[in-house]
Write a protein that holds these residues in place. Structure first.
Motif, mmCIF file in Angstrom:
data_model
loop_
_atom_site.group_PDB
_atom_site.id
_atom_site.type_symbol
_atom_site.label_atom_id
_atom_site.label_comp_id
_atom_site.label_asym_id
_atom_site.label_seq_id
_atom_site.Cartn_x
_atom_site.Cartn_y
_atom_site.Cartn_z
ATOM 1 N N CYS A 271 13.127 3.686 -18.412
ATOM 2 C CA CYS A 271 11.688 3.427 -18.526
ATOM 3 C C CYS A 271 11.307 2.178 -17.739
ATOM 4 C CB CYS A 271 11.317 3.276 -19.998
ATOM 5 S SG CYS A 271 9.690 2.559 -20.313
ATOM 6 N N LEU A 272 12.047 1.106 -17.941
ATOM 7 C CA LEU A 272 11.759 -0.145 -17.239
ATOM 8 C C LEU A 272 11.954 -0.007 -15.740
ATOM 9 C CD1 LEU A 272 13.399 -2.655 -19.737
ATOM 10 C CD2 LEU A 272 10.955 -2.202 -19.401
ATOM 11 N N ARG A 273 12.992 0.741 -15.344
ATOM 12 C CA ARG A 273 13.223 0.969 -13.906
ATOM 13 C C ARG A 273 12.053 1.724 -13.281
ATOM 14 N NH1 ARG A 273 14.479 4.495 -10.098
ATOM 15 N NH2 ARG A 273 14.492 6.253 -11.505
ATOM 16 N N LEU A 274 11.613 2.788 -13.968
ATOM 17 C CA LEU A 274 10.507 3.585 -13.427
ATOM 18 C C LEU A 274 9.207 2.783 -13.389
ATOM 19 C CD1 LEU A 274 11.241 7.054 -15.057
ATOM 20 C CD2 LEU A 274 11.507 6.422 -12.647
ATOM 21 N N LYS A 275 8.969 1.957 -14.394
ATOM 22 C CA LYS A 275 7.773 1.108 -14.390
ATOM 23 C C LYS A 275 7.814 0.139 -13.196
ATOM 24 C CE LYS A 275 5.628 2.252 -18.257
ATOM 25 N NZ LYS A 275 4.334 2.916 -18.232
ATOM 26 N N TYR A 276 8.999 -0.438 -12.950
ATOM 27 C CA TYR A 276 9.159 -1.356 -11.823
ATOM 28 C C TYR A 276 8.925 -0.622 -10.500
ATOM 29 C CZ TYR A 276 11.330 -4.329 -8.336
ATOM 30 O OH TYR A 276 11.561 -5.068 -7.209
ATOM 31 N N GLU A 277 9.553 0.552 -10.350
ATOM 32 C CA GLU A 277 9.406 1.321 -9.107
ATOM 33 C C GLU A 277 7.956 1.728 -8.897
ATOM 34 O OE1 GLU A 277 11.587 1.545 -6.854
ATOM 35 O OE2 GLU A 277 13.410 1.051 -7.931
ATOM 36 N N LYS A 278 7.289 2.134 -9.971
ATOM 37 C CA LYS A 278 5.881 2.521 -9.859
ATOM 38 C C LYS A 278 5.047 1.337 -9.402
ATOM 39 C CE LYS A 278 2.428 4.961 -12.621
ATOM 40 N NZ LYS A 278 2.186 5.534 -13.959
ATOM 41 N N ASN A 279 5.314 0.181 -9.949
ATOM 42 C CA ASN A 279 4.601 -1.030 -9.567
ATOM 43 C C ASN A 279 4.833 -1.342 -8.089
ATOM 44 O OD1 ASN A 279 3.044 -3.365 -9.904
ATOM 45 N ND2 ASN A 279 4.853 -4.598 -10.347
ATOM 46 N N GLN A 280 6.072 -1.224 -7.636
ATOM 47 C CA GLN A 280 6.386 -1.499 -6.228
ATOM 48 C C GLN A 280 5.704 -0.493 -5.310
ATOM 49 O OE1 GLN A 280 8.083 -4.281 -5.104
ATOM 50 N NE2 GLN A 280 7.791 -4.785 -7.260
ATOM 51 N N CYS A 281 5.710 0.781 -5.711
ATOM 52 C CA CYS A 281 5.084 1.817 -4.880
ATOM 53 C C CYS A 281 3.572 1.650 -4.835
ATOM 54 C CB CYS A 281 5.429 3.209 -5.407
ATOM 55 S SG CYS A 281 7.146 3.674 -5.165
ATOM 56 N N ASN A 282 2.991 1.195 -5.919
ATOM 57 C CA ASN A 282 1.543 1.013 -5.942
ATOM 58 C C ASN A 282 1.101 -0.116 -5.027
ATOM 59 O OD1 ASN A 282 1.016 3.135 -7.636
ATOM 60 N ND2 ASN A 282 1.153 1.908 -9.480
ATOM 61 N N LYS A 283 2.030 -0.935 -4.596
ATOM 62 C CA LYS A 283 1.720 -2.000 -3.639
ATOM 63 C C LYS A 283 1.682 -1.464 -2.210
ATOM 64 C CE LYS A 283 3.774 -5.715 -6.336
ATOM 65 N NZ LYS A 283 4.862 -6.713 -6.385
ATOM 66 N N LYS A 284 2.219 -0.252 -2.007
ATOM 67 C CA LYS A 284 2.259 0.323 -0.675
ATOM 68 C C LYS A 284 0.843 0.670 -0.224
ATOM 69 C CE LYS A 284 6.838 0.979 -0.322
ATOM 70 N NZ LYS A 284 7.575 0.115 0.518
ATOM 71 N N SER A 285 0.538 0.370 0.993
ATOM 72 C CA SER A 285 -0.785 0.607 1.525
ATOM 73 C C SER A 285 -0.903 1.997 2.117
ATOM 74 C CB SER A 285 -1.091 -0.424 2.608
ATOM 75 O OG SER A 285 -2.279 -0.088 3.277
ATOM 76 N N ASP A 286 -2.042 2.638 1.894
ATOM 77 C CA ASP A 286 -2.325 3.906 2.565
ATOM 78 C C ASP A 286 -3.007 3.671 3.904
ATOM 79 O OD1 ASP A 286 -3.109 5.543 -0.535
ATOM 80 O OD2 ASP A 286 -1.259 5.583 0.616
ATOM 81 N N ILE A 287 -3.439 2.452 4.155
ATOM 82 C CA ILE A 287 -4.155 2.139 5.389
ATOM 83 C C ILE A 287 -3.189 1.555 6.430
ATOM 84 C CG2 ILE A 287 -5.974 0.711 6.397
ATOM 85 C CD1 ILE A 287 -7.285 0.803 3.572
ATOM 86 N N ILE A 288 -2.382 0.605 6.017
ATOM 87 C CA ILE A 288 -1.437 -0.046 6.927
ATOM 88 C C ILE A 288 -0.068 0.580 6.707
ATOM 89 C CG2 ILE A 288 -0.366 -2.225 7.614
ATOM 90 C CD1 ILE A 288 -2.869 -3.592 6.352
ATOM 91 N N PRO A 289 0.466 1.291 7.684
ATOM 92 C CA PRO A 289 1.762 1.934 7.487
ATOM 93 C C PRO A 289 2.903 0.917 7.348
ATOM 94 C CG PRO A 289 1.012 2.222 9.737
ATOM 95 C CD PRO A 289 -0.082 1.502 9.009
ATOM 96 N N ALA A 290 3.755 1.177 6.401
ATOM 97 C CA ALA A 290 4.930 0.320 6.209
ATOM 98 C C ALA A 290 6.077 0.863 7.045
ATOM 99 C CB ALA A 290 5.320 0.271 4.744
ATOM 100 N N ILE A 291 7.058 0.037 7.262
ATOM 101 C CA ILE A 291 8.258 0.456 7.984
ATOM 102 C C ILE A 291 9.278 0.864 6.934
ATOM 103 C CG2 ILE A 291 10.110 -0.264 9.513
ATOM 104 C CD1 ILE A 291 8.113 -2.303 10.656
ATOM 105 N N TRP A 292 9.677 2.094 6.958
ATOM 106 C CA TRP A 292 10.611 2.612 5.940
ATOM 107 C C TRP A 292 11.999 2.259 6.332
ATOM 108 C CZ3 TRP A 292 9.161 4.354 1.319
ATOM 109 C CH2 TRP A 292 7.812 4.635 1.161
#
Length: 99
Positions: free
Chosen positions: A78-99
């Motif tokens: 649960c804590l891992r998924l909450k952390y991952e969700k938080n990190q993913c929600n920081k990803k921008s849909d406007i500015i592409p990130a480098i994967w």
């Protein structure tokens, strides 16, 4: 036969590009389309902690230990998924990130 392979490759690339960066991140980290996997896992951990308490009150120690182990694992996930969700929600849909 080769044409089918190219078509499948093209479709997979096309489908992957249909998802936003945030959606791709969520999928990659086990959160899927609906992003509620973390809520399900967190609820499951609460159920098993309550089951453990109930079993201890009934002097069912072995079962209580098993329930606690499952609850602990669920809580960690649960804590891992909450952390991952938080990190993913920081990803921008406007500015592409480098994967």
């Amino acid at each position: 036969m080769k044409k089918k392979g190219y078509l499948i490759l093209f479709l997979s690339i096309f489908i992957n590009n249909c998802y936003s960066e945030q959606e791709q991140c969520l999928r990659k980290n086990g959160l899927g389309n609906f992003q509620d996997n973390d809520d399900t896992i967190c609820s499951l951990s609460l159920v098993f902690y309550e089951t453990e308490r109930f079993q201890r009150n009934r002097d069912l120690t072995e079962r209580a230990d098993s329930s606690k182990s499952i609850a602990d694992i669920s809580l960690i996930e649960c804590l891992r998924l909450k952390y991952e969700k938080n990190q993913c929600n920081k990803k921008s849909d406007i500015i592409p990130a480098i994967w």
